[in-house]
Design an enzyme around this catalytic site. Sequence first.
Site, PDB file in Angstrom:
ATOM      1  N   TYR A 145     -31.714  51.544  23.903  1.00 28.92           N
ATOM      2  CA  TYR A 145     -32.825  51.603  22.944  1.00 28.92           C
ATOM      3  C   TYR A 145     -32.265  51.454  21.537  1.00 28.92           C
ATOM      4  CZ  TYR A 145     -36.722  53.530  20.212  1.00 28.92           C
ATOM      5  OH  TYR A 145     -37.724  53.713  19.297  1.00 28.92           O
ATOM      6  N   ASP A 245     -24.468  50.614  18.275  1.00 29.55           N
ATOM      7  CA  ASP A 245     -25.566  51.420  17.771  1.00 29.55           C
ATOM      8  C   ASP A 245     -25.205  52.883  18.010  1.00 29.55           C
ATOM      9  OD1 ASP A 245     -27.854  52.781  17.207  1.00 29.55           O
ATOM     10  OD2 ASP A 245     -29.194  51.396  18.244  1.00 29.55           O
ATOM     11  N   LYS A 273     -29.745  60.144  12.523  1.00 28.40           N
ATOM     12  CA  LYS A 273     -29.765  61.425  13.236  1.00 28.40           C
ATOM     13  C   LYS A 273     -28.724  62.433  12.739  1.00 28.40           C
ATOM     14  CE  LYS A 273     -32.056  59.377  17.222  1.00 28.40           C
ATOM     15  NZ  LYS A 273     -33.257  59.951  17.752  1.00 28.40           N
TER      16      LYS A 273
HETATM   17  C1  LIG Z   1     -29.470  54.378  19.866  1.00 26.56           C
HETATM   18  C2  LIG Z   1     -30.684  54.388  18.965  1.00 26.56           C
HETATM   19  N1  LIG Z   1     -30.855  53.401  18.090  1.00 26.56           N
HETATM   20  C3  LIG Z   1     -31.894  53.356  17.246  1.00 26.56           C
HETATM   21  C4  LIG Z   1     -32.851  54.346  17.265  1.00 26.56           C
HETATM   22  C5  LIG Z   1     -34.004  54.300  16.311  1.00 26.56           C
HETATM   23  O1  LIG Z   1     -33.849  55.268  15.328  1.00 26.56           O
HETATM   24  P1  LIG Z   1     -35.123  55.799  14.502  1.00 26.56           P
HETATM   25  O2  LIG Z   1     -35.947  56.593  15.455  1.00 26.56           O
HETATM   26  O3  LIG Z   1     -34.523  56.624  13.398  1.00 26.56           O
HETATM   27  O4  LIG Z   1     -35.836  54.611  13.983  1.00 26.56           O
HETATM   28  C6  LIG Z   1     -32.723  55.420  18.159  1.00 26.56           C
HETATM   29  C7  LIG Z   1     -33.707  56.485  18.209  1.00 26.56           C
HETATM   30  O5  LIG Z   1     -33.735  57.332  19.057  1.00 26.56           O
HETATM   31  C8  LIG Z   1     -31.611  55.424  19.041  1.00 26.56           C
HETATM   32  O6  LIG Z   1     -31.439  56.403  19.944  1.00 26.56           O
END
Ligand SMILES: Cc1ncc(COP(=O)(O)O)c(C=O)c1O
Length: 440
Positions: A145, A245, A273
């Site tokens: 994700y 990511d 986060k």
């Molecule tokens: C691996 C990863 N990338 C991107 C995102 C997206 O981040 P945001 O919710 O701050 O837009 C998340 C959100 O959980 C994530 O777990």
Amino acid sequence: MRKCSFPRSADRVRAASSIVPGGVNSNFRLGVAPTPLVFERGDGPYLYDIDGNRLIDYYLALGPMILGHSPADVIAAAHRQLDTGLLYGGQSELEYEAARRVTEMVPCAERVRFAGSGSEAVQLALRLARAVTGRMTVIKFEGHYHGWLDSVLWSNAAPFDELGPEDAPVKWLASAGQDPAAGTHLEVLSWNRAEPLLSRIARGDVAAVLMEAAMCNSGGILAEPGYLEAVREACTRSGTILVFDEVITGFRVGPAGAQGRLGVTPDLATFAKAIANGFTVAAVAGRAEVMDRLSDGRIMHGGTYNAQPMAMAAAIATMDRLSRPATFETLERNGRRLMSGLATAFAEAGLPATVTGFPEIFTVSLGLTAPARNYRSLAGVDRAGYRRFTAALLGNGVRALERGAWFLSTEHTEEVVDETLAAVRATLAEVGPGLASGAR
Ligand SMILES: Cc1ncc(COP(=O)(O)O)c(C=O)c1O
């Protein structure tokens, strides 16, 4: 064990639905059993809801609250900045200091740009990769994700019977209303299989390979030995930008993120986060040669709230604590205790389950007898059964994600972990026999 119930939350969410669709402001808060909850306050490892329940919290806001819900140093730093200035539409020393900390802690980080959310950070990383390589194709993986935007919200949680052949996965569009054209240049592969990926990269037309370096969103799955190294080498050889990511793993699985812990350095990495313990901070960090292409303004990156001063002050205080060895010693020790306690509790209840990932973020996969290799091997997880378990566990005062992940904070002490494990054992005694019947 005191039982928790949630009638007020249920009523409030239902009533608020006439103003806020579904009563929630993120789809990840929908569909929580028995009801989405309404909270009054957080303190250490606990959340307190409007029904008067004290819950041991392993959601941790889906990752950010690595120092718990009330870290005095982070809150004091944010308070100080509140009295000084809110938003400048210009620079502050705070963002330079926060960026410097990132470059000190993260191996790939020669340069840093801050953003408003993980989703935005991913978009910036992909835009940079495309601009720098002059190529359009981006490869992502099933079950990973990367935010909710049209260009990447593909195949993150596809039904297992719609995956297609593993050598040629079907690209699964995740949301109604999503523009299919936004995925035109996106290719989806099955993760942890080196050969198909390496030969695809070798064709020389891939701008970026985008991955969670360890699959935290759907399964607590680690890369097989040599996989990340091989991908790194293939990307280097073909001029492809490797993007990790690290929105979950960054500042959570170690002060240097997954790249530090796993020993493979990407060209770019995205963070959010745990970098600021609940304040709105995201970042893209990476090699100078790539990132410096942002300097002349030809590659667009904007954001009214980027590097908001109070959030930057919080990020500095958070990184300060995360760079002290004692912080991760505590997280590792208590996280391992929780992982092994959970594994034992499920085994003693006669329920097959794996507990995999890192002590700071791991996943319980009910129904599996061996660790999953990638998204496809999660097909055997008893999702409905695990949801029944987490709903019953919530009734015993512990809030854990329905999809199997557990996030840990420094405030989850040995005593809190032991209290959690007692609640888990009590819950399994209540609902375990029903789960063993295997009803999915
Ligand atoms: C691996 C990863 N990338 C991107 C995102 C997206 O981040 P945001 O919710 O701050 O837009 C998340 C959100 O959980 C994530 O777990």
